[in-house]
Design an enzyme around this catalytic site. Structure first.
Site, PDB file in Angstrom:
ATOM      1  N   SER A   1       0.816  -1.213   0.000  1.00 17.13           N
ATOM      2  CA  SER A   1       0.000   0.000   0.000  1.00 17.13           C
ATOM      3  C   SER A   1       0.856   1.272   0.000  1.00 17.13           C
ATOM      4  O   SER A   1       0.471   2.278  -0.595  1.00 17.13           O
ATOM      5  CB  SER A   1      -0.933  -0.007   1.208  1.00 17.13           C
TER       6      SER A   1
ATOM      7  N   GLY B   1       8.200  -1.133  -0.050  1.00 14.04           N
ATOM      8  CA  GLY B   1       7.740  -0.932   1.322  1.00 14.04           C
ATOM      9  C   GLY B   1       8.442  -1.903   2.254  1.00 14.04           C
ATOM     10  O   GLY B   1       9.300  -2.682   1.843  1.00 14.04           O
TER      11      GLY B   1
ATOM     12  N   GLU C   1      10.619  -9.632  -4.526  1.00 13.21           N
ATOM     13  CA  GLU C   1      11.167  -8.388  -3.959  1.00 13.21           C
ATOM     14  C   GLU C   1      12.643  -8.554  -3.596  1.00 13.21           C
ATOM     15  O   GLU C   1      13.446  -7.653  -3.817  1.00 13.21           O
ATOM     16  CB  GLU C   1      10.370  -7.981  -2.718  1.00 13.21           C
TER      17      GLU C   1
HETATM   18  C1  5RP Z   1       4.987  -7.041   0.233  1.00 12.13           C
HETATM   19  C2  5RP Z   1       5.827  -6.237   1.136  1.00 12.13           C
HETATM   20  C3  5RP Z   1       5.356  -4.864   1.452  1.00 12.13           C
HETATM   21  O1  5RP Z   1       6.272  -3.947   0.959  1.00 12.13           O
HETATM   22  C4  5RP Z   1       5.218  -4.716   2.930  1.00 12.13           C
HETATM   23  O2  5RP Z   1       4.346  -5.726   3.405  1.00 12.13           O
HETATM   24  C5  5RP Z   1       4.679  -3.353   3.326  1.00 12.13           C
HETATM   25  O3  5RP Z   1       3.385  -3.213   2.850  1.00 12.13           O
HETATM   26  P1  5RP Z   1       2.498  -1.934   3.143  1.00 12.13           P
HETATM   27  O4  5RP Z   1       3.187  -0.771   2.524  1.00 12.13           O
HETATM   28  O5  5RP Z   1       1.160  -2.256   2.525  1.00 12.13           O
HETATM   29  O6  5RP Z   1       2.390  -1.794   4.640  1.00 12.13           O
HETATM   30  O7  5RP Z   1       6.871  -6.640   1.586  1.00 12.13           O
HETATM   31  O8  5RP Z   1       5.465  -8.333   0.105  1.00 12.13           O
END
Ligand code: 5RP
Length: 232
Positions: free
Chosen positions: A31, A85, A106
């Site tokens: 997000s 993120g 990622e």
């Molecule tokens: C997805 C991730 C995201 O970057 C992490 O969970 C953070 O998500 P958000 O910005 O929705 O809090 O690692 O695999």
């Protein structure tokens, strides 16, 4: 918009300032990075020339809608800058990622990025990792044996579910979340997890990030990791 969302938006938008024309940019998942991707879309509309490599199907769909040119990881030797993120970050710039289930791609994208920027809201800065459940990606064939081994180690594993079904990653694997509470030695744990056959990767991203943009109420802070080894 609540404080967390405001902080995510600020962090995401500021991170877009790090992008320069002609860069190959890695686009993370989640997000917070969504705000960065929207901002990048605006800049592309105004003439910014970049090519992007996506970390997930959901991010690819968003980038396509915003006319951000996408290329495959096979078309690049390295990525100039990746914005992603994170779920938790400790004072040594170690992080947990994978809350959205995209940890494997990622990590691969991060590993070939000259620079990694994470965008977070302020309550993701922690003294010790582990309050956030640590995701690990597991080959479906091995899910039961891996669960048994993790239970024996008292790692409090739970297979992630979505609508009562096992959550399936973009790579057709399962996710097990470890409810550890606190992680004493992240490096040791990473090695221990990687030695279990069937585990493909884990959400520990240790000393991978170069810069963290933290949204703090209506402002932001930029944290630089001075100890990051540069491979490119
Ligand atoms: C997805 C991730 C995201 O970057 C992490 O969970 C953070 O998500 P958000 O910005 O929705 O809090 O690692 O695999």
């Amino acid at each position: 918009m609540n404080v967390i969302e405001t902080e995510k938006e600020i962090a995401g938008k500021i991170a877009a300032d790090f992008i320069k024309s002609d860069m190959i940019v890695g686009l993370g998942t989640g997000s917070t990075v969504t705000y960065a991707i929207k901002e990048i879309g605006e800049r592309v509309k105004k003439g910014l020339k970049i090519k992007a490599v996506s970390t997930s199907k959901s991010t690819s769909i968003m980038a396509q809608k915003l006319n951000i040119p996408l290329i495959s990881i096979d078309q690049v030797d390295s990525i100039d800058l990746t914005i992603d993120g994170a779920d938790e970050i400790d004072p040594n710039f170690n992080g947990i990622k994978g809350g959205g289930g995209a940890l494997l791609v990622e990590k691969i994208i991060a590993s070939i990025s000259k620079e990694n920027i994470w965008v977070i809201n302020s309550n993701k800065l922690v003294n010790k990792l582990g309050k956030f459940p640590l995701p690990i990606e597991v080959v479906p064939f091995a899910i039961t044996t891996v669960m048994k081994r993790l239970e024996k180690k008292n790692f409090k594993p739970k297979v992630r579910k979505l609508n009562d079904m096992y959550f399936i990653t973009d790579n057709n694997n399962y996710i097990i979340d470890l409810y550890l509470g606190s992680i004493k030695d992240p490096k040791c744990l990473e090695i221990e997890l990687n030695m279990i056959p069937g585990i493909i990767d884990n959400g520990l991203f240790l000393n991978i990030v170069d810069t963290v943009v933290v949204g703090k109420n209506n402002e932001y802070e930029i944290l630089e990791n001075k100890f990051k080894a540069k491979f490119f």
